[in-house]
Motif scaffolding. Structure first.
Motif, short mmCIF file in Angstrom:
data_model
loop_
_atom_site.label_atom_id
_atom_site.label_comp_id
_atom_site.label_asym_id
_atom_site.label_seq_id
_atom_site.Cartn_x
_atom_site.Cartn_y
_atom_site.Cartn_z
N TRP A 84 0.73 -1.14 0.05
CA TRP A 84 0.01 0.08 -0.08
C TRP A 84 0.90 1.38 -0.06
CZ3 TRP A 84 -5.16 0.77 -0.84
CH2 TRP A 84 -5.38 2.10 -0.44
N VAL A 85 0.70 2.10 -0.95
CA VAL A 85 1.64 3.19 -1.12
C VAL A 85 0.71 4.53 -1.23
CG1 VAL A 85 3.60 1.98 -1.93
CG2 VAL A 85 1.75 2.92 -3.46
N ASN A 86 1.15 5.59 -0.73
CA ASN A 86 0.84 7.11 -1.14
C ASN A 86 1.95 7.89 -1.01
OD1 ASN A 86 1.09 7.75 1.62
ND2 ASN A 86 -1.22 7.27 2.07
N ASP A 87 1.68 9.19 -0.85
CA ASP A 87 3.13 10.21 -1.01
C ASP A 87 3.85 10.19 0.32
OD1 ASP A 87 2.20 10.92 -3.42
OD2 ASP A 87 1.16 12.80 -2.30
N SER A 88 3.12 9.80 1.42
CA SER A 88 4.00 9.75 2.68
C SER A 88 4.13 8.45 3.53
CB SER A 88 3.44 10.71 3.64
OG SER A 88 2.08 10.18 4.13
N GLY A 113 -3.98 7.04 -1.38
CA GLY A 113 -3.20 6.00 -1.50
C GLY A 113 -3.86 4.95 -2.58
N GLY A 114 -2.95 3.84 -2.78
CA GLY A 114 -3.35 2.74 -3.63
C GLY A 114 -2.38 1.42 -3.55
N TYR A 115 -2.82 0.37 -4.20
CA TYR A 115 -2.09 -0.82 -4.02
C TYR A 115 -0.79 -0.59 -4.54
CZ TYR A 115 -6.25 -2.52 -2.25
OH TYR A 115 -7.42 -3.11 -1.46
N GLY A 116 0.28 -1.23 -4.12
CA GLY A 116 1.68 -1.05 -4.93
C GLY A 116 1.94 -2.18 -5.67
#
Length: 158
Positions: free
Chosen positions: A28-32, A127-130
């Motif tokens: 799970w990823v987003n900017d921070s 965020g979204g799935y990485g």
């Protein structure tokens, strides 16, 4: 012979993809934030800080972790069993156990990724799935294809 080499290459590729999906930190990823199955990296004050997954439902997280590890174990074990069956069992009896191990690994991947999808990050708006999440689903497809291949090879008479 060429087909067996292709199967081994596909099997090793699947193992590598599964290991990367289980180990790398991009489910799970987003900017921070960049989270994986084992911890979370948060970007604060221009530095990445590692934290535990304390705000995740523990039962679901442990289920995803366990199925990820089991999928890796069953896929690696299936490769060794494949090589052993290739040289020890007569034609028509080969690859049954290998196919069963691959089906179990396939089910483990599907279960873990499905739990992750349904129960974790449900209420997050950003965020979204990485790439690790995507690699897990690609590994699911590859293990299913390998399992079918092993069951088809079992019946093949040369």
């Amino acid at each position: 012979m060429l087909m067996l080499a292709a199967i081994v290459v596909l099997h090793i590729t699947t193992i590598i993809l599964l290991l990367v999906a289980a180990i790398d930190n991009a489910w799970w990823v987003n900017d921070s934030v960049s989270a994986d199955l084992w911890g979370k990296w948060e970007f604060t004050n221009n530095v990445w800080h590692y934290t535990n997954l304390k705000d995740y439902p523990e039962d679901y997280l442990q289920a995803v972790q366990a199925t990820s590890v089991l999928a890796c174990v069953f896929t690696i074990l299936a490769l060794f069993v494949f090589v052993a069956q290739l040289f020890t069992l007569p034609k028509g009896m080969r690859f049954t156990f290998t196919g069963i191990l691959q089906i179990i690994a396939c089910l483990c991947i599907m279960t873990g990724a499905s739990i992750y999808t349904a129960k974790l990050h449900v209420n997050e708006s950003s965020g979204g799935y990485g790439h690790c999440y995507i690699l897990a689903w690609i590994s699911f497809v590859l293990t299913f294809i390998l399992a079918l291949t092993y069951f088809i090879l079992r019946k093949k008479k040369e």
